[in-house]
Design a protein around this motif. Sequence first.
Motif, PDB file in Angstrom:
ATOM      1  N   THR A   4       0.850  -1.193   0.000  1.00  0.00           N
ATOM      2  CA  THR A   4       0.000   0.000   0.000  1.00  0.00           C
ATOM      3  C   THR A   4       0.882   1.238   0.000  1.00  0.00           C
ATOM      4  O   THR A   4       2.069   1.179   0.338  1.00  0.00           O
ATOM      5  CB  THR A   4      -0.924   0.045   1.232  1.00  0.00           C
ATOM      6  OG1 THR A   4      -0.134   0.096   2.421  1.00  0.00           O
ATOM      7  CG2 THR A   4      -1.862  -1.153   1.269  1.00  0.00           C
ATOM      8  N   ILE A   5       0.262   2.351  -0.366  1.00  0.00           N
ATOM      9  CA  ILE A   5       0.972   3.621  -0.374  1.00  0.00           C
ATOM     10  C   ILE A   5       0.003   4.708   0.069  1.00  0.00           C
ATOM     11  O   ILE A   5      -1.171   4.708  -0.332  1.00  0.00           O
ATOM     12  CB  ILE A   5       1.540   3.915  -1.779  1.00  0.00           C
ATOM     13  CG1 ILE A   5       2.340   5.204  -1.782  1.00  0.00           C
ATOM     14  CG2 ILE A   5       0.461   3.961  -2.819  1.00  0.00           C
ATOM     15  CD1 ILE A   5       3.104   5.424  -3.076  1.00  0.00           C
ATOM     16  N   GLU A  25     -11.106   3.591  -5.575  1.00  0.00           N
ATOM     17  CA  GLU A  25     -11.830   2.500  -4.923  1.00  0.00           C
ATOM     18  C   GLU A  25     -12.186   1.399  -5.919  1.00  0.00           C
ATOM     19  O   GLU A  25     -11.947   0.214  -5.657  1.00  0.00           O
ATOM     20  CB  GLU A  25     -13.090   3.034  -4.246  1.00  0.00           C
ATOM     21  CG  GLU A  25     -13.904   1.955  -3.551  1.00  0.00           C
ATOM     22  CD  GLU A  25     -15.071   2.498  -2.752  1.00  0.00           C
ATOM     23  OE1 GLU A  25     -15.860   1.676  -2.244  1.00  0.00           O
ATOM     24  OE2 GLU A  25     -15.202   3.741  -2.639  1.00  0.00           O
ATOM     25  N   GLU A  26     -12.743   1.781  -7.055  1.00  0.00           N
ATOM     26  CA  GLU A  26     -13.189   0.790  -8.036  1.00  0.00           C
ATOM     27  C   GLU A  26     -12.043  -0.080  -8.536  1.00  0.00           C
ATOM     28  O   GLU A  26     -12.210  -1.287  -8.758  1.00  0.00           O
ATOM     29  CB  GLU A  26     -13.845   1.489  -9.229  1.00  0.00           C
ATOM     30  CG  GLU A  26     -15.200   2.083  -8.943  1.00  0.00           C
ATOM     31  CD  GLU A  26     -15.769   2.776 -10.167  1.00  0.00           C
ATOM     32  OE1 GLU A  26     -15.321   2.468 -11.296  1.00  0.00           O
ATOM     33  OE2 GLU A  26     -16.663   3.622 -10.008  1.00  0.00           O
ATOM     34  N   ARG A  27     -10.873   0.512  -8.722  1.00  0.00           N
ATOM     35  CA  ARG A  27      -9.748  -0.212  -9.298  1.00  0.00           C
ATOM     36  C   ARG A  27      -8.861  -0.857  -8.235  1.00  0.00           C
ATOM     37  O   ARG A  27      -7.816  -1.412  -8.537  1.00  0.00           O
ATOM     38  CB  ARG A  27      -8.927   0.732 -10.176  1.00  0.00           C
ATOM     39  CG  ARG A  27      -9.720   1.246 -11.375  1.00  0.00           C
ATOM     40  CD  ARG A  27      -8.905   2.215 -12.201  1.00  0.00           C
ATOM     41  NE  ARG A  27      -7.740   1.587 -12.825  1.00  0.00           N
ATOM     42  CZ  ARG A  27      -7.789   0.882 -13.958  1.00  0.00           C
ATOM     43  NH1 ARG A  27      -8.942   0.698 -14.578  1.00  0.00           N
ATOM     44  NH2 ARG A  27      -6.692   0.354 -14.465  1.00  0.00           N
ATOM     45  N   ASP A  28      -9.323  -0.788  -6.989  1.00  0.00           N
ATOM     46  CA  ASP A  28      -8.567  -1.372  -5.865  1.00  0.00           C
ATOM     47  C   ASP A  28      -7.122  -0.871  -5.865  1.00  0.00           C
ATOM     48  O   ASP A  28      -6.167  -1.638  -5.711  1.00  0.00           O
ATOM     49  CB  ASP A  28      -8.606  -2.903  -5.941  1.00  0.00           C
ATOM     50  CG  ASP A  28      -8.249  -3.545  -4.598  1.00  0.00           C
ATOM     51  OD1 ASP A  28      -8.409  -2.868  -3.557  1.00  0.00           O
ATOM     52  OD2 ASP A  28      -7.815  -4.705  -4.595  1.00  0.00           O
ATOM     53  N   PHE A  29      -6.986   0.430  -6.073  1.00  0.00           N
ATOM     54  CA  PHE A  29      -5.670   1.070  -6.028  1.00  0.00           C
ATOM     55  C   PHE A  29      -5.046   0.804  -4.658  1.00  0.00           C
ATOM     56  O   PHE A  29      -5.731   0.853  -3.639  1.00  0.00           O
ATOM     57  CB  PHE A  29      -5.857   2.571  -6.239  1.00  0.00           C
ATOM     58  CG  PHE A  29      -4.626   3.321  -6.661  1.00  0.00           C
ATOM     59  CD1 PHE A  29      -4.365   3.541  -8.001  1.00  0.00           C
ATOM     60  CD2 PHE A  29      -3.741   3.829  -5.725  1.00  0.00           C
ATOM     61  CE1 PHE A  29      -3.245   4.259  -8.404  1.00  0.00           C
ATOM     62  CE2 PHE A  29      -2.623   4.537  -6.112  1.00  0.00           C
ATOM     63  CZ  PHE A  29      -2.373   4.748  -7.459  1.00  0.00           C
ATOM     64  N   PRO A  30      -3.744   0.494  -4.586  1.00  0.00           N
ATOM     65  CA  PRO A  30      -3.138   0.099  -3.302  1.00  0.00           C
ATOM     66  C   PRO A  30      -2.959   1.275  -2.343  1.00  0.00           C
ATOM     67  O   PRO A  30      -1.843   1.682  -2.014  1.00  0.00           O
ATOM     68  CB  PRO A  30      -1.795  -0.493  -3.730  1.00  0.00           C
ATOM     69  CG  PRO A  30      -1.458   0.214  -4.997  1.00  0.00           C
ATOM     70  CD  PRO A  30      -2.768   0.421  -5.704  1.00  0.00           C
TER      71      PRO A  30
END
Length: 335
Positions: A4-5, A25-30
């Motif tokens: 995560t960042i 949120e939709e792309r499950d960004f870390p």
Amino acid sequence: MPETIDIAVVGATGLVGEALVELLEERDFPVGTLYLLATGESAGKSVAYRGRNVRVGKLSDFDFAKVRLAFLSITADAARECSTQALAAGCSVIDLSGAALAGQSPVVLPAANGEALEQVSLPAQIAAPCAPAAEVAEVLAALRDVLEVRQLSVTACLSASVLGREGVQELARQTAELLNARPLEPRLVDRQYAFNMLAQVGAVDEQGHSALERRMAAELIALFPGLDGALDVTCAMAPVFFGDALMLSITSAAPVSLGAVQAALDDAPGIERVEDDYPTVIGDAQGQDTVYVGRLRPGLTNPCKLNLWIASDNVRKGAALNAVNLGELLIKHYL
């Protein structure tokens, strides 16, 4: 790539800022910790993210040492000051305002020149192109193996959202006034906008070009240096709330093979070719993560010409998704 960042979204209550948060949120960004920031009265509001309401903090109070990446979706003047603070704190910046371009930061669109990130040093300041430039560039990138572009003319019919939330509100207010037979009072623009077409976006300089037209041209040339001296851009405003519609006229070095163009577009991720028809902003593009292309046809008298039509969601696809894709690429390989 880190698990995560920690990230900041500056301008989180604007149209593009809200779309950025949705896509993270939709792309499950870390995302580890997400900080939402704004200026003025917008600070203190809340934005939904991963099932909870995240309070929007004041930009002036924020320490960028808390995050490693910041998306800037604010005015160019505010972005200049903000990016200086962020870089000094060791935070990389993806700037959607156009300010980074003037500072000679690289203009990067993953679909066109993602490899340019190999040349940046951290913390990095990267310019994300404006929505209409990104939409044109994505199509040009798909066609670069089948066309050698000698001249490009772009006519961009842009929606009220090019002026932000205030532009959408202005169009809605003017529409209501006219439909209810009330006197029209233009505010954000200097004349009737509802049910009308405006030949420019904002003020023009002494040569008659708007700031957006100059920004589009500069960003397209940064992405495709061969366009320098071979590019014309016109930006107009259409009375719709969201979405861009653009007409491209491309002159190639050799006669155009329509079949090769169609095949290249069909093979390009993020692009959908509409066969035997044309796409529209309302019917096709709104809310979608795709650039739609139609009305493919050769020039009337010049076999080296190609004309085509583009429809795209400027807020979601043209601005927010391209910036998020850029962030994904940056953290995957460099952060």
